[in-house]
Design a protein around this motif. Sequence first.
Motif, PDB file in Angstrom:
ATOM      1  N   PRO A 142       0.835  -1.199   0.000  1.00 22.11           N
ATOM      2  CA  PRO A 142       0.000   0.000   0.000  1.00 22.11           C
ATOM      3  C   PRO A 142       0.874   1.255   0.000  1.00 22.11           C
ATOM      4  N   VAL A 143       0.404   2.302  -0.671  1.00 23.80           N
ATOM      5  CA  VAL A 143       1.198   3.529  -0.789  1.00 23.80           C
ATOM      6  C   VAL A 143       1.423   4.219   0.551  1.00 23.80           C
ATOM      7  N   GLN A 182      -5.788  -8.456   0.146  1.00 24.23           N
ATOM      8  CA  GLN A 182      -6.909  -9.387   0.209  1.00 24.23           C
ATOM      9  C   GLN A 182      -8.065  -8.870   1.066  1.00 24.23           C
ATOM     10  N   LEU A 183      -7.866  -7.754   1.756  1.00 24.71           N
ATOM     11  CA  LEU A 183      -8.929  -7.149   2.565  1.00 24.71           C
ATOM     12  C   LEU A 183      -9.945  -6.397   1.716  1.00 24.71           C
ATOM     13  N   PHE A 184      -9.613  -6.154   0.452  1.00 24.17           N
ATOM     14  CA  PHE A 184     -10.441  -5.326  -0.423  1.00 24.17           C
ATOM     15  C   PHE A 184     -11.001  -6.127  -1.591  1.00 24.17           C
ATOM     16  N   LEU A 215      -8.538  -3.680 -10.179  1.00 22.38           N
ATOM     17  CA  LEU A 215      -8.881  -5.073 -10.416  1.00 22.38           C
ATOM     18  C   LEU A 215      -8.907  -5.810  -9.079  1.00 22.38           C
ATOM     19  N   THR A 216      -9.394  -7.030  -9.099  1.00 21.24           N
ATOM     20  CA  THR A 216      -9.454  -7.800  -7.856  1.00 21.24           C
ATOM     21  C   THR A 216      -8.052  -8.266  -7.470  1.00 21.24           C
ATOM     22  N   PRO A 217      -7.810  -8.425  -6.166  1.00 23.00           N
ATOM     23  CA  PRO A 217      -6.503  -8.959  -5.749  1.00 23.00           C
ATOM     24  C   PRO A 217      -6.212 -10.332  -6.360  1.00 23.00           C
ATOM     25  N   ALA A 218      -7.235 -11.164  -6.494  1.00 23.94           N
ATOM     26  CA  ALA A 218      -7.029 -12.499  -7.078  1.00 23.94           C
ATOM     27  C   ALA A 218      -6.597 -12.390  -8.536  1.00 23.94           C
TER      28      ALA A 218
END
Length: 164
Positions: free
Chosen positions: A71-72, A127-129, A145-148
């Motif tokens: 994360p930034v 993965q929390l988002f 996009l999705t983490p997956a």
Amino acid sequence: MGKRAEHGAGTPATLALEKAGITFAPHLYEHDAQATSFGLEAAEKLGLDPARVFKTLLAEADGTLVVGLVPVTRQLDLKALAASVGAKKAVMADPKTAERKTGYVVGGISPIGQKTALPTVIDEDAQLFDTVFVSGGRRGFDIELTPADLAGMTGAVFAAIARA
């Protein structure tokens, strides 16, 4: 999120996502040439929670280039990154090396569509988002996009690699 939207000329990242049939949303913003924290700039200009915006950093882990996404609002924990790829030590990569190996310029390095496929580690907080934001391949352009899907496109693993 739409797979195809008005996002200007395709970058290697968007072209790779489109070819793979991955759903993503492009987000353009006016890049300030004076900005020094590209990720925080993206979060601010796009009105996002900075915890959902991930910066792409390159490090050398025991001599092998590795991509770390954090994360930034946080820093890359080089010791944790090294451990996550089975290395003893990691140091930040030279920016010129990062640009040469990825095909992108610093501040616009996308983890997707790099010239050379590199081992990639995404901080587990992604993965929390439902969705996260990463560089789309140039300054002033992020993709959501999705983490997956991000992990799938980059062959990444998730690990705790960020620190305050």
